[in-house]
Design a protein around this motif. Structure first.
Motif, PDB file in Angstrom:
ATOM      1  N   TYR A  40       0.828  -1.211   0.000  1.00 60.58           N
ATOM      2  CA  TYR A  40       0.000   0.000   0.000  1.00 60.58           C
ATOM      3  C   TYR A  40       0.862   1.261   0.000  1.00 60.58           C
ATOM      4  O   TYR A  40       0.364   2.356   0.157  1.00 60.58           O
ATOM      5  N   TYR A  41       2.182   1.102  -0.186  1.00 58.55           N
ATOM      6  CA  TYR A  41       3.111   2.226  -0.155  1.00 58.55           C
ATOM      7  C   TYR A  41       3.646   2.474  -1.555  1.00 58.55           C
ATOM      8  O   TYR A  41       4.386   1.657  -2.099  1.00 58.55           O
ATOM      9  N   ASN A  42       3.278   3.588  -2.141  1.00 55.82           N
ATOM     10  CA  ASN A  42       3.648   3.873  -3.521  1.00 55.82           C
ATOM     11  C   ASN A  42       4.950   4.658  -3.643  1.00 55.82           C
ATOM     12  O   ASN A  42       5.286   5.482  -2.792  1.00 55.82           O
ATOM     13  N   ALA A  43       5.638   4.391  -4.724  1.00 56.92           N
ATOM     14  CA  ALA A  43       6.754   5.200  -5.209  1.00 56.92           C
ATOM     15  C   ALA A  43       6.675   5.104  -6.723  1.00 56.92           C
ATOM     16  O   ALA A  43       6.120   4.134  -7.262  1.00 56.92           O
ATOM     17  N   PHE A  44       7.194   6.093  -7.424  1.00 57.71           N
ATOM     18  CA  PHE A  44       7.031   6.128  -8.872  1.00 57.71           C
ATOM     19  C   PHE A  44       8.347   6.456  -9.568  1.00 57.71           C
ATOM     20  O   PHE A  44       9.146   7.262  -9.063  1.00 57.71           O
ATOM     21  N   LEU A  45       8.528   5.835 -10.722  1.00 56.88           N
ATOM     22  CA  LEU A  45       9.633   6.178 -11.609  1.00 56.88           C
ATOM     23  C   LEU A  45       9.038   6.800 -12.858  1.00 56.88           C
ATOM     24  O   LEU A  45       8.221   6.180 -13.546  1.00 56.88           O
ATOM     25  N   ASP A 194       0.099  12.603  -0.291  1.00 58.37           N
ATOM     26  CA  ASP A 194      -1.002  12.166   0.563  1.00 58.37           C
ATOM     27  C   ASP A 194      -2.118  13.210   0.672  1.00 58.37           C
ATOM     28  O   ASP A 194      -2.820  13.266   1.689  1.00 58.37           O
ATOM     29  N   LEU A 195      -2.306  14.021  -0.366  1.00 62.43           N
ATOM     30  CA  LEU A 195      -3.468  14.917  -0.355  1.00 62.43           C
ATOM     31  C   LEU A 195      -4.751  14.099  -0.282  1.00 62.43           C
ATOM     32  O   LEU A 195      -5.740  14.507   0.324  1.00 62.43           O
ATOM     33  N   LEU A 196      -4.716  12.934  -0.920  1.00 57.79           N
ATOM     34  CA  LEU A 196      -5.787  11.944  -0.850  1.00 57.79           C
ATOM     35  C   LEU A 196      -5.122  10.575  -0.825  1.00 57.79           C
ATOM     36  O   LEU A 196      -3.901  10.461  -0.978  1.00 57.79           O
ATOM     37  N   GLN A 231      -6.203  15.262 -14.877  1.00 55.84           N
ATOM     38  CA  GLN A 231      -7.144  14.150 -14.968  1.00 55.84           C
ATOM     39  C   GLN A 231      -6.773  12.940 -14.114  1.00 55.84           C
ATOM     40  O   GLN A 231      -7.653  12.225 -13.644  1.00 55.84           O
ATOM     41  N   THR A 232      -5.496  12.689 -13.922  1.00 50.82           N
ATOM     42  CA  THR A 232      -5.051  11.504 -13.196  1.00 50.82           C
ATOM     43  C   THR A 232      -4.218  11.901 -11.995  1.00 50.82           C
ATOM     44  O   THR A 232      -3.254  12.653 -12.121  1.00 50.82           O
ATOM     45  N   TYR A 233      -4.590  11.398 -10.824  1.00 53.20           N
ATOM     46  CA  TYR A 233      -3.915  11.716  -9.574  1.00 53.20           C
ATOM     47  C   TYR A 233      -3.210  10.469  -9.044  1.00 53.20           C
ATOM     48  O   TYR A 233      -3.858   9.487  -8.663  1.00 53.20           O
ATOM     49  N   TYR A 234      -1.886  10.514  -9.061  1.00 54.37           N
ATOM     50  CA  TYR A 234      -1.089   9.439  -8.497  1.00 54.37           C
ATOM     51  C   TYR A 234      -0.813   9.780  -7.037  1.00 54.37           C
ATOM     52  O   TYR A 234      -0.182  10.793  -6.736  1.00 54.37           O
ATOM     53  N   VAL A 235      -1.317   8.951  -6.143  1.00 55.77           N
ATOM     54  CA  VAL A 235      -1.237   9.245  -4.715  1.00 55.77           C
ATOM     55  C   VAL A 235      -0.282   8.280  -4.020  1.00 55.77           C
ATOM     56  O   VAL A 235       0.153   7.281  -4.604  1.00 55.77           O
ATOM     57  N   GLY A 236       0.008   8.587  -2.761  1.00 56.15           N
ATOM     58  CA  GLY A 236       0.997   7.795  -2.028  1.00 56.15           C
ATOM     59  C   GLY A 236       0.522   6.419  -1.623  1.00 56.15           C
ATOM     60  O   GLY A 236       1.334   5.536  -1.336  1.00 56.15           O
ATOM     61  N   HIS A 237      -0.806   6.218  -1.621  1.00 60.67           N
ATOM     62  CA  HIS A 237      -1.366   4.943  -1.195  1.00 60.67           C
ATOM     63  C   HIS A 237      -2.574   4.625  -2.055  1.00 60.67           C
ATOM     64  O   HIS A 237      -3.513   5.426  -2.160  1.00 60.67           O
ATOM     65  N   GLY A 238      -2.546   3.458  -2.699  1.00 57.73           N
ATOM     66  CA  GLY A 238      -3.640   3.104  -3.594  1.00 57.73           C
ATOM     67  C   GLY A 238      -3.588   3.899  -4.873  1.00 57.73           C
ATOM     68  O   GLY A 238      -2.539   4.387  -5.296  1.00 57.73           O
ATOM     69  N   GLY A 239      -4.763   4.040  -5.521  1.00 58.38           N
ATOM     70  CA  GLY A 239      -4.829   4.793  -6.751  1.00 58.38           C
ATOM     71  C   GLY A 239      -4.340   3.991  -7.955  1.00 58.38           C
ATOM     72  O   GLY A 239      -4.152   2.781  -7.861  1.00 58.38           O
ATOM     73  N   PRO A 240      -4.131   4.677  -9.111  1.00 58.65           N
ATOM     74  CA  PRO A 240      -4.346   6.116  -9.306  1.00 58.65           C
ATOM     75  C   PRO A 240      -5.827   6.479  -9.286  1.00 58.65           C
ATOM     76  O   PRO A 240      -6.690   5.635  -9.508  1.00 58.65           O
ATOM     77  N   LEU A 241      -6.084   7.775  -9.014  1.00 65.37           N
ATOM     78  CA  LEU A 241      -7.438   8.276  -8.886  1.00 65.37           C
ATOM     79  C   LEU A 241      -7.778   9.168 -10.079  1.00 65.37           C
ATOM     80  O   LEU A 241      -6.938   9.934 -10.530  1.00 65.37           O
TER      81      LEU A 241
END
Length: 261
Positions: A40-45, A194-196, A231-241
Motif C-alpha cells: 500500500y506504499y507507492n513510489a514512482f519512476l 497524501d493529499l488523498l 485528470q489523473t492523480y497518483y497518490v501515495g497509497h492506492g490509486g491512481p485516482l
C-alpha cells in the motif's frame, strides 16, 4: 490576530491557485509512469526523453526490491536525475538515505521539512479523517522513524520548473497533509503525495488520508485542483485516482474551506 492569520492563509491559497491555474501544455506524449513501490506504499519512476525522475522512496527495508524493479524496467538507478520527496513521512522517505548514498541520486524536499529529514523522526501525526478509530489504529503502526539524511536540494519557493531535469513539469508547495507537502504536475498528471489516498479495498476509490497537518488548507488545495484540467492523480497509497471520481467524493464528503471561515 486570528483574523490576520486567516487573511494570510487565504492569500497563500490564492497564490497557490494562481500557480496551478495554467497547467503546462508541453508535449509529454512519451511520459512513462511506473509504480515501483510495494503493498500500500507507492513510489514512482517517471521516464521521458531519456530522462528519469523518482517520486518518493517507500518504507525502509524495501530499497533492494525497488532497485530490482527499476532495473527490470531497463533503467540504471544511477541515471535517475532526482528523487522528489512529496513529504517527509517515514512511508515516503524511508529509502531516501539509501538511494542517496548508494546511487548518488540527489534528494529534494521542501525546506519546511529539512529538520525532520535530518533528525530521522517525524513529528506527531494529527488525525485528519472522520474515521478516527481507524486513524488511531494506523497511527500506532506509522513509520515514525527512518534513516536520517541531509537533502541535496531544498525547495524554498512556492513553485519550481523541472526543465533542468529534462521534464516539462512543475513542483508546487501545497502543505495541508504535512507542513512541507509538495505536488508534481506534468501535463494532465498530478503526483499528489497524501493529499488523498486510494481505498483499502478498492484502490481507485478516493478517500481522505488518515492524517492532516492543516485540514482547511488541504480542503482549499483539493477544491482548487478540481478547477484545473488535471485528470489523473497518483497518490501515495492506492490509486491512481481519476478527477471525476475525486469530484464526486469531495462533493459528498466536503472538508471545511479556509475561504469560507
Amino acid at each position: 490576530m486570528e483574523v490576520l492569520m486567516a487573511l494570510v492563509k487565504i492569500q497563500l491559497t490564492l497564490l497557490f491557485l494562481s500557480f496551478i491555474a495554467s497547467p503546462l501544455k508541453a508535449q509529454v506524449e512519451d511520459l512513462k509512469v511506473n509504480a515501483i513501490g510495494y503493498g500500500y506504499y507507492n513510489a514512482f519512476l517517471l521516464s521521458a526523453n531519456g530522462k528519469h525522475l523518482m517520486i518518493d522512496s517507500g518504507v525502509e527495508g524495501k530499497e533492494e526490491k525497488i532497485i530490482k524493479k527499476i532495473k527490470h524496467l531497463g533503467v540504471d538507478p544511477q541515471d535517475i536525475s532526482l528523487l522528489i520527496i512529496t513529504h517527509v513521512h517515514g512511508d515516503h522517505v524511508g529509502g531516501a538515505a539509501f538511494f542517496q548514498k548508494h546511487y548518488n541520486i540527489p534528494v529534494m524536499v521542501h525546506t519546511k521539512e529539512t529538520a525532520i529529514a535530518e533528525s530521522g523522526r517525524i513529528a506527531e501525526l494529527k488525525v485528519g479523517t472522520q474515521k478516527k478509530k481507524l486513524a488511531e489504529w494506523v497511527k500506532k503502526r506509522a513509520h515514525d522513524e527512518f534513516p536520517a539524511f541531509t537533502p541535496d536540494i531544498l525547495l524554498e519557493e512556492d513553485t519550481l520548473g523541472l526543465e533542468q531535469y529534462g521534464f516539462p513539469g512543475k513542483i508546487f508547495f501545497v502543505g495541508g497533509h504535512s507542513s512541507g507537502s509538495i505536488v508534481l504536475a506534468i501535463g494532465e498528471h498530478i503526483f499528489a503525495g497524501d493529499l488523498l489516498r486510494g481505498g483499502l479495498l478498492c484502490r481507485k476509490r478516493p478517500a481522505y488520508h488518515f492524517f492532516a497537518h492543516n485540514q482547511k488548507v488541504l480542503a482549499n488545495t483539493l477544491n482548487g485542483l478540481m478547477k484545473q484540467p488535471y485528470q489523473t492523480y497518483y497518490v501515495g497509497h492506492g490509486g491512481p485516482l481519476k478527477k471525476q471520481a475525486i469530484e464526486k467524493f469531495l462533493k459528498k464528503n466536503p472538508l471545511p474551506d479556509v475561504a469560507n471561515q
